[in-house]
Design an enzyme around this catalytic site. Structure first.
Site, PDB file in Angstrom:
ATOM      1  N   CYS A  78       0.844  -1.205   0.000  1.00 56.16           N
ATOM      2  CA  CYS A  78       0.000   0.000   0.000  1.00 56.16           C
ATOM      3  C   CYS A  78       0.879   1.256   0.000  1.00 56.16           C
ATOM      4  CB  CYS A  78      -1.001  -0.032   1.150  1.00 56.16           C
ATOM      5  SG  CYS A  78      -2.329   1.172   0.920  1.00 56.16           S
ATOM      6  N   HIS A 180      -3.918  -4.617  -0.234  1.00 55.41           N
ATOM      7  CA  HIS A 180      -3.493  -5.185   1.048  1.00 55.41           C
ATOM      8  C   HIS A 180      -3.553  -6.713   0.977  1.00 55.41           C
ATOM      9  CE1 HIS A 180      -3.184  -1.541   3.548  1.00 55.41           C
ATOM     10  NE2 HIS A 180      -4.087  -1.054   2.709  1.00 55.41           N
ATOM     11  N   GLU A 182      -2.509  -8.782   3.034  1.00 51.08           N
ATOM     12  CA  GLU A 182      -2.813  -9.299   4.380  1.00 51.08           C
ATOM     13  C   GLU A 182      -4.311  -9.287   4.671  1.00 51.08           C
ATOM     14  OE1 GLU A 182      -1.663  -6.321   3.695  1.00 51.08           O
ATOM     15  OE2 GLU A 182      -2.327  -4.811   5.158  1.00 51.08           O
TER      16      GLU A 182
END
Lengths: 198, 265
Positions: A78, A180, A182
């Site tokens: 990001c 993202h 994650e």
């Protein structure tokens, strides 16, 4: 066992990146120390917030040169990705210099009338970079941003939201993703696995 | 294509997920972490955890469950309830939440929105708005302290004015809870959401009223919201996530299907 280090940029998404890697069974260290970062097998550069605040934090921790000299694979996430290029428009004072790990400029996302921030799950097309091994074209990844790196020669994956921008970039050992991983379900976990296994 | 988001909302009290009807009579639905994990696996696009007692109770609330959730789920999540200061927000974000949602404290001190924006960035500042249609005046009014019926108050804000105000101050997303519809499963308040959509240039999430799949189709197609939040239809198993998403795709909406990763290629 690999030595994975997340650079402690002082930004807020460090825990979620660490937890995502721990779910993959990888041991992770969070550090802002030159020696620890330099010795890592793989380095993550996370970030949320503004480019100017993150660059100030990196400067205060004397990490600019450390990051620029890394030879091992580095993945920016990001804002961390945006810090990898030459400069960013995301500043009250005009362009601010970034880490210049590769060419490129961060610009306000040209959403052509669509709502900003660009927030949510969007499809990504990739260029068969090893980072996207096993990930189908048009897989959804989770994005939250208002600034982006345009589509250019270092682009590894593209996303369309009003206009086409870089969903992933790469040059030599430096790679970055605008989304993202994650927080991108199975596709994100696969991308993180791919990076760890490079 | 940017997908429309399906967002299960888990109301939390003392670390347990609960659900009431029109903010009353809360019953325990289950333990928070396994439920969160279950929803993430089922294909939810995002989760909201709303600590329903926090904002109207002065006590300090244990939020350690936030980091336990962050450890297990791989989709974004937002925490609402009891976040009154920059320090409160910072702690929740450090524990691994992607966004924080504030409601009553923003009405008490609107400058909190500016501060949160400057400190953490627009992307994680969600403003929750409890809006009630007053049939006598024909107006949508903002309410606060809705977590506790005895303290619920009507504010002086009309809903569209407050929506404009929070955007100007740096909100990144708005969750509009239409109180007349909450918990009754008769459909989202499409008329109100359309009205708010006209003045809302940031992501808008519909909340309150989901009872069947058609309600999701209606709210996405007619009110052009970015996401739809629902609780009881998911907790009670009235709507299956896979069926919901498949039906929305058939209806022509951009929806993220559960991913299947092909490890062989």
């Amino acid at each position: 066992m690999q030595n994975i280090v997340i650079v402690n940029t002082g930004c807020a998404n460090i825990s979620s990146v660490r937890f995502a890697l721990e779910r993959l069974g990888v041991r992770v260290t969070v550090s802002a120390e030159h020696d620890v970062i330099q010795r890592a097998d793989k380095v993550f550069l996370p970030g949320v917030g503004t480019a100017s605040a993150a660059m100030r934090s990196i400067g205060e921790k004397n990490l600019t040169a450390t990051l620029q000299q890394l030879q091992q694979p580095v993945l920016g996430i990001c804002l961390g990705m945006q810090l990898m290029v030459a400069s960013s428009e995301e500043s009250r004072t005009g362009d601010i210099p970034c880490l210049s790990l590769m060419p490129g400029q961060v610009k306000k996302l040209n959403a052509n009338g669509k709502r900003l921030p660009h927030m949510g799950w969007n499809t990504v097309t990739h260029t068969n970079s090893p980072l996207f091994k096993g990930i189908d074209q048009h897989s959804y990844f989770y994005f939250v941003h208002s600034f982006a790196v345009p589509d250019y020669p270092q682009t590894l994956a593209r996303c369309d939201y009003g206009s086409t921008f870089s969903a992933a970039i790469g040059k030599d050992n430096f790679m970055g993703v605008q989304f993202h991983p994650e927080r991108s379900g199975d596709a994100g976990a696969q991308l993180l696995t791919n990076f760890v296994n490079l | 294509m940017l997908a429309k988001r399906i967002i299960p909302c888990l109301d939390v009290r003392d670390g347990k997920v609960v659900k009431g009807v029109q903010f009353r009579n809360h019953e325990i639905v289950g333990d928070i972490v396994p439920l969160a994990e279950q929803y993430a696996k089922a294909g939810a696009d995002e989760l909201v955890f709303y600590d329903i007692t926090a904002s109207s109770d002065a006590r300090v609330v244990d939020k350690s469950w936030v980091s336990r959730i962050a450890q297990v789920i791989d989709i974004p999540f937002c925490v609402a309830g009891g976040i009154k200061s920059v320090a409160d927000a910072g702690r929740i974000l450090e524990m691994g939440a992607d966004k924080i949602s504030i409601n009553s404290p923003a009405l008490t001190d609107p400058s909190l929105i500016d501060t949160l924006h400057d400190e953490f960035g627009q992307q994680c500042v969600v403003i929750g708005i409890d809006s009630f249609f007053n049939e006598e005046t024909g107006r949508y009014q903002v309410y606060k302290f809705t977590g506790d019926e005895t303290r619920t108050q009507q504010t002086t804000w009309q809903t569209t004015d407050w929506v404009k105000e929070v955007q100007q101050r740096g909100a990144g997303e708005i969750v509009l809870n239409c109180m007349n519809q909450d918990g009754v499963r008769q459909g989202y308040d499409v008329a109100q959401l359309k009205t708010v959509r006209e003045v809302c240039n940031i992501p808008l999430i519909a909340s309150g009223g989901a009872g069947e799949i058609q309600h999701f189709i209606d709210v996405f197609k007619q009110a052009d919201v970015d996401g739809a939040l629902a609780a009881s239809v998911f907790h009670k198993g009235i709507i299956n996530m896979d069926t919901l998403k498949a039906t929305l795709i058939e209806a022509g909406l951009a929806i993220r299907e559960r991913q299947v990763i092909n490890k062989g290629t």
